[in-house]
Design a protein around this motif. Sequence first.
Motif, short mmCIF file in Angstrom:
data_model
loop_
_atom_site.label_atom_id
_atom_site.label_comp_id
_atom_site.label_asym_id
_atom_site.label_seq_id
_atom_site.Cartn_x
_atom_site.Cartn_y
_atom_site.Cartn_z
N ASN A 11 0.82 -1.22 0.00
CA ASN A 11 0.00 0.00 0.00
C ASN A 11 0.86 1.26 0.00
O ASN A 11 0.50 2.26 -0.62
CB ASN A 11 -0.96 0.00 1.18
CG ASN A 11 -2.08 -1.00 0.99
OD1 ASN A 11 -2.47 -1.31 -0.13
ND2 ASN A 11 -2.60 -1.52 2.09
N HIS A 12 1.99 1.23 0.67
CA HIS A 12 2.89 2.38 0.70
C HIS A 12 3.49 2.63 -0.68
O HIS A 12 3.45 3.76 -1.19
CB HIS A 12 3.99 2.16 1.73
CG HIS A 12 5.00 3.25 1.81
ND1 HIS A 12 4.71 4.48 2.34
CD2 HIS A 12 6.28 3.31 1.39
CE1 HIS A 12 5.78 5.25 2.26
NE2 HIS A 12 6.76 4.56 1.68
N LEU A 14 2.68 1.20 -3.77
CA LEU A 14 1.79 1.21 -4.94
C LEU A 14 0.59 2.14 -4.83
O LEU A 14 -0.01 2.49 -5.84
CB LEU A 14 1.32 -0.21 -5.23
CG LEU A 14 2.44 -1.22 -5.49
CD1 LEU A 14 1.87 -2.61 -5.66
CD2 LEU A 14 3.28 -0.81 -6.69
N LYS A 15 0.24 2.52 -3.60
CA LYS A 15 -0.93 3.38 -3.42
C LYS A 15 -0.60 4.71 -2.75
O LYS A 15 -1.48 5.55 -2.59
CB LYS A 15 -2.00 2.65 -2.60
CG LYS A 15 -2.58 1.43 -3.32
CD LYS A 15 -3.68 0.78 -2.52
CE LYS A 15 -4.75 1.69 -2.14
NZ LYS A 15 -6.02 1.73 -2.65
N THR A 17 0.05 5.13 0.35
CA THR A 17 -0.45 5.15 1.72
C THR A 17 0.73 5.29 2.67
O THR A 17 1.71 4.55 2.57
CB THR A 17 -1.21 3.84 2.03
OG1 THR A 17 -2.25 3.67 1.07
CG2 THR A 17 -1.78 3.83 3.43
#
Length: 125
Positions: A11-12, A14-15, A17
């Motif tokens: 998530n960090h 690729l997104k 986050t």
Amino acid sequence: MSDYLENRILNHVLKGTAYTVPAGIYVALFTSDPTDAGTGTEVSGGAYARQAVTFNTATIGATATAADVLFPVATAAWGTVTHIGLFDAVTGGNLLFSSVLTTSKSVPSGDQIKINAGDITVTLD
């Protein structure tokens, strides 16, 4: 790598986050496999406590512990330690990585576990 950490990294990266780096990393001893889900039986009682650990700077996708890790002297039997885990907190917290020990270690009262510098390695490939 635990499910928790896999999800945080994905998530960090690729997104976008945010992922807050832990203030410390702690080694935990287990008498059963903690699994990617963070289950398993962590040693408890008998003066047991997770111990802080530091790592060298990673190179070529790997890093190792920078210093010895010394657990307290067991004041009661801890059972047979079969796995270790790396957590983001001294109690509770989230499992980050885990591994089976090369050799299981029975810990009777009066015994002490020492993990030599360089004996814990984390590799990403």
